[in-house]
Design an enzyme around this catalytic site. Sequence first.
Site, short mmCIF file in Angstrom:
data_model
loop_
_atom_site.label_atom_id
_atom_site.label_comp_id
_atom_site.label_asym_id
_atom_site.label_seq_id
_atom_site.Cartn_x
_atom_site.Cartn_y
_atom_site.Cartn_z
N GLU A 8 53.87 -19.93 19.35
CA GLU A 8 54.52 -20.26 20.62
C GLU A 8 53.57 -20.26 21.83
OE1 GLU A 8 58.98 -18.56 19.74
OE2 GLU A 8 57.46 -17.10 20.33
C1 TNX Z 1 60.21 -15.91 17.79
S1 TNX Z 1 58.68 -15.45 15.36
C2 TNX Z 1 59.00 -15.27 18.01
C3 TNX Z 1 58.99 -13.93 18.60
C4 TNX Z 1 60.37 -13.46 18.97
C5 TNX Z 1 61.34 -13.85 17.89
C6 TNX Z 1 62.72 -13.33 18.10
C7 TNX Z 1 57.56 -15.75 16.25
C8 TNX Z 1 56.33 -16.05 15.58
N1 TNX Z 1 57.80 -15.74 17.56
O1 TNX Z 1 58.14 -13.90 19.71
O2 TNX Z 1 60.33 -12.09 19.15
O3 TNX Z 1 61.38 -15.24 17.79
O4 TNX Z 1 63.53 -13.57 16.99
#
Ligand code: TNX
Length: 540
Positions: free
Chosen positions: A357
């Site tokens: 992300e």
């Molecule tokens: C996505 S999973 C994210 C996290 C969040 C999560 C909450 C991932 C690699 N990134 O930063 O905590 O969703 O479910």
Amino acid sequence: MKNLSLLFVALPIVLLVCACKETVPTDLTRNALIPHPREVTAGGEAFRISGRTRISYQDPALTKNAGILAGIIGELSDLEVETENFSDGTKRNRIHLLIEAGDHGLEGYRMRIEKRRMVISAPGPEGIYRGITTFGQMIAVGGVDLSSSGNDDSISGNDDSISSNDASISSNDVRISGNNILVPTGEIRDWPEYSYRGTMLDVSRHFFAPGIVKRYIDQLTLYKLNYLHLHLADDQGWRIEIKSWPKLTSIGGSTEVGGGEGGFYTQEEYRDLVAYAAERYITIVPEIDMPGHTNAALASYADLNCDGVARELYTGTRVGFSTLCTDKEITYRFVNDVVREISEMTPGPYFHMGGDESHVTELPDYIYFVNRVREIVRSHGKTMMGWDEISHADLSEGDIAQYWASSANAERAVEKGARLLISPAQKCYLDMKYDSTTALGLNWAAYIEVDDAYNWQPVTLDEGIGRDDILGIESPLWAETIETLDDIEYLAFPRLIGHAEIGWSSPLDLSWENYHDRLQAHGPLLDRLGVNYYRSDRVW
Ligand code: TNX
């Protein structure tokens, strides 16, 4: 039976029946073991562990294991079983622990229970330990009538050799009565499907003190999990002391989601956690998420920002707004120091660099960054892991991409020669609510009930992903909504137990009906251990 005395008060009729005649458990295939073992053959008799039984280990490397086994027996009965270093693996009235070559890796083990002795053997201490955890379940949980589930085919018992009188067997196939434990005879041969079976704990969004993590480690080991991935840094908090960059913790570790006081592990505490986990044959995988998810670092050191201005600390739950400055050299000095200090304290093979992300990092910058971090991680002797987005960078053999969201990313990683850690959010995310009424957790990926968490397999997830591409399975527990050990336990258990079975057992033995009955039988054990698990009405 210390802690089970209440059960007898509640069930006086059972007590009366049992008092007239000792029930001898003789059918090893009935034990409600999780993960489901590979091969179980019933012997039709029983081995008695009494005050005169000893644990005899052939190799000094097994001293610790012998002590662990004696401890388990002592906790579940009134027996104080002595241990001895002895090389004759045939002596009677002994539980022998033997080093013996096997065909199924270091975790594979064999347990032979005869009328006069039993033997747990494996190529080394790790396999012996897995065998001991099986034995612990045998005496703590006992047997269950699995015939009602219509899945007896999946248990490879040798029916011909069973001479038990079924009428004398009640639902519990291993009997503990004060200073006696009766174990059904037979043989178990067991080994894992995947060499990596793990869970991830996010200690950044909310900080969890070392004592909480240790308690969680104790629980993981019951179900043969062997990796604990710690998500040590994110926007809301930096949780690991880095001596060369002290403000990461003094500033970056000073808060958490909701504005609480946060916290961090000193290097001493981290080393202690690593050692505690290793004692239980669990390897710690440290993660520093970058270049996104870095607000805590960007608040600690102004120089890590492209505009040279330190960010404010962040205590909300948005994602995707932060990035390290990928074209400043200081960024790579920073990464190198962090990876070096953490790698020095981490005996395990992996360093997880996050990489998810990074929405405000331009793709070419992202690729450049991941490529450089990969070289840094390698230069400190570690294998790089990262979330599936890292497949945009130059991955090759030896790198590990963690499939959480995108099958396209996962397939690209495989095409580049990397292997996959399987953590699809819709099945594996322990922070997803069970249903719409669950107070804790999120629901952006799915509601995941206990059967949903179990009813899938890594190999059938995606056509482009084959068995050999898969390193293992991991269940992440993100901590935006959780603050206590009770919260961790509520979201992790029992879903994680199902994931542990998927990671260990033969794909041919994965059946919800059969698992359902075994999991049900584990409820009383979880109760006794004080685990705050979710009592799903699909199971209990
Ligand atoms: C996505 S999973 C994210 C996290 C969040 C999560 C909450 C991932 C690699 N990134 O930063 O905590 O969703 O479910």
